[in-house]
Design an enzyme around this catalytic site. Structure first.
Site, PDB file in Angstrom:
ATOM      1  N   HIS A  58       0.812  -1.216   0.000  1.00 55.55           N
ATOM      2  CA  HIS A  58       0.000   0.000   0.000  1.00 55.55           C
ATOM      3  C   HIS A  58       0.848   1.269   0.000  1.00 55.55           C
ATOM      4  O   HIS A  58       0.349   2.343  -0.336  1.00 55.55           O
ATOM      5  CB  HIS A  58      -0.975   0.008   1.186  1.00 55.55           C
ATOM      6  CG  HIS A  58      -0.345   0.288   2.512  1.00 55.55           C
ATOM      7  ND1 HIS A  58       0.050  -0.699   3.385  1.00 55.55           N
ATOM      8  CD2 HIS A  58      -0.036   1.459   3.128  1.00 55.55           C
ATOM      9  CE1 HIS A  58       0.554  -0.154   4.473  1.00 55.55           C
ATOM     10  NE2 HIS A  58       0.513   1.157   4.338  1.00 55.55           N
ATOM     11  N   ASP A  91       0.409  -7.569   1.547  1.00 54.17           N
ATOM     12  CA  ASP A  91       0.787  -6.165   1.717  1.00 54.17           C
ATOM     13  C   ASP A  91       2.308  -6.004   1.728  1.00 54.17           C
ATOM     14  O   ASP A  91       2.867  -5.317   2.584  1.00 54.17           O
ATOM     15  CB  ASP A  91       0.176  -5.585   2.999  1.00 54.17           C
ATOM     16  CG  ASP A  91       0.267  -4.062   3.046  1.00 54.17           C
ATOM     17  OD1 ASP A  91       0.295  -3.438   1.976  1.00 54.17           O
ATOM     18  OD2 ASP A  91       0.354  -3.500   4.165  1.00 54.17           O
ATOM     19  N   SER A 128       4.856   2.299   8.147  1.00 50.65           N
ATOM     20  CA  SER A 128       4.542   1.156   7.298  1.00 50.65           C
ATOM     21  C   SER A 128       5.737   0.799   6.428  1.00 50.65           C
ATOM     22  O   SER A 128       6.273   1.645   5.710  1.00 50.65           O
ATOM     23  CB  SER A 128       3.334   1.464   6.411  1.00 50.65           C
ATOM     24  OG  SER A 128       2.152   1.442   7.166  1.00 50.65           O
TER      25      SER A 128
END
Length: 400
Positions: A129, A159, A243
């Site tokens: 993402h 992911d 992230s």
């Protein structure tokens, strides 16, 4: 006869006079006792900040207070790990075309971990993402410089994504640890770029709050969870820009790639990290094939619990005791399931010997198999239980 009263003379004995020598001895003893007492209590007064004598001693000849510099050693295991590993944690900048004129701008940023380097290239793992929709990707190094990166491959389900950069400016590479050995309560360190590159290289520390947590994931965007992501839970602060950053154990090894943060107004944030045991096979596939090769059935599915209950009897003709399963909503004729004879509205209740409660269950069992494996599938069709053997293939083998 006259009585005479006799007056008695009462006299006070004269006190002997003290000599000057006596006064001197008394004073001397008092001074000695006082000095001993002061020597005994002064350290305690100093500790409480009441040592005025010490303050006076810190004044220079002009009556000004001098400032002492105290050197304190703060080197410990955490600082050493951060010093060694920070250069291997980079910023990942997602650049997208922002208008009809083709102008590009930064759409967002995250973190990444350099995990491999050779003479020509270095490889960075980050989250899918973080780079999704990017027309161009840049890597921000610890010294603030930026280098262009190529997308090797990405996987939405896990992911994860792998990037490739030139290796000439890469100074450090991270090593993966074994996430299977991680225990709850074990101290960990998170390094990343929370809230953007302005906070690049931020370090937080915490413990492992739990292992093998299952987080529902909607991989196809239909609003229904169809996959449970297995993650490590930590209380180390992990914000959106973290992230793709590293979760490190106290050996300085990467045991997880930080991915998500669950935050509610009434509770502290929960940091989640993809365990290294799941990261490694994914990035190996991404390097080799540009995608993850997973076995697939070639069907569209929906959990039986998401189907209106009156259809269970009227449409699916299920026995009363069948209340769980995965309903086949569509079949590719050239897929493994199509070749084995599965049809629309079949209700799968068992896969490879395991009960199937819903589509999450089925995908979990499916992804534990390998391309080329054979599995037995039990299902209901028209109220009758049937079974087929299916040879699993990958999606790129469709029609072969």
């Amino acid at each position: 006869m006259v009585d005479y009263e006799r007056e008695e003379e009462h006299t006070t004995p004269e006190q002997p006079k003290r000599s000057k020598k006596g006064y001197f001895l008394s004073s001397l003893i008092g001074v000695i006792v006082g000095a001993v007492l002061m020597a005994f209590i002064m350290p305690y007064l100093s500790n409480e900040g009441l040592d005025t004598g010490a303050l006076d001693q810190q004044q220079n000849n002009n009556g000004r207070e001098s400032i002492r510099t105290v050197n304190v050693s703060v080197n410990n295991a955490v600082t050493k790990i951060v010093s060694n590993m920070s250069p291997a944690v980079v910023g990942v900048v997602n650049i997208q075309k922002s208008d009809i004129w083709g102008e590009s701008g930064e759409a967002g940023s995250g973190s990444g971990v350099i995990y491999k380097k050779n003479d020509h290239s270095a490889y960075v793992v980050t989250n899918h993402h973080v780079i999704e929709g990017a027309s161009q990707i840049e890597i921000s190094l610890k010294d603030g410089s930026r280098v262009s990166a190529d997308l090797v491959g990405s996987d939405q389900l896990m992911d994860l994504a792998v990037l490739r950069v030139k290796s000439d400016k890469i100074k450090a590479v991270a090593d993966f640890g074994n996430s299977d050995k991680v225990k709850s309560g074990e101290p960990v360190i998170a390094i990343g770029n929370p809230l953007g590159l302005e906070f690049a290289g931020s370090v937080t520390q915490g413990v492992i709050s739990g292992t093998e947590r299952a987080i529902p994931v909607d991989s196809n965007g239909d609003g229904q969870p169809d996959w449970n992501a297995e993650v490590l839970q930590t209380d180390a602060a992990i914000n959106p820009g973290n992230s793709g950053g590293a979760l490190l154990n106290m050996d300085g090894k990467v045991i997880g790639i930080n991915s998500m943060k669950i935050a509610e107004s009434a509770v502290e944030g929960i940091g989640l990290s993809i365990p290294s045991k799941l990261v490694i096979p994914v990035i190996e596939d991404l390097e080799r094939y540009g995608k993850v090769k997973r076995p697939f059935l070639g069907i569209e599915m929906k959990s039986l619990s998401d189907i209106a209950s009156y259809h269970w009897d009227e449409t699916l003709k299920l026995p009363k005791n069948v209340t769980n399963g995965a309903v086949v909503m569509g079949v590719d004729a050239f897929s493994p399931a199509g070749k084995a004879g599965l049809k629309e509205l079949d209700v799968i209740t068992e896969f490879d010997g395991y009960k199937v409660n819903d589509i999450v269950d089925l995908r979990k069992r499916l992804y534990q198999k390998k391309v080329g494996d054979r599995v037995k599938v039990k299902f209901y069709r028209g109220g009758k239980e049937k079974s087929v053997d299916i040879k699993l293939s990958s999606a790129d083998q469709l029609g072969s």
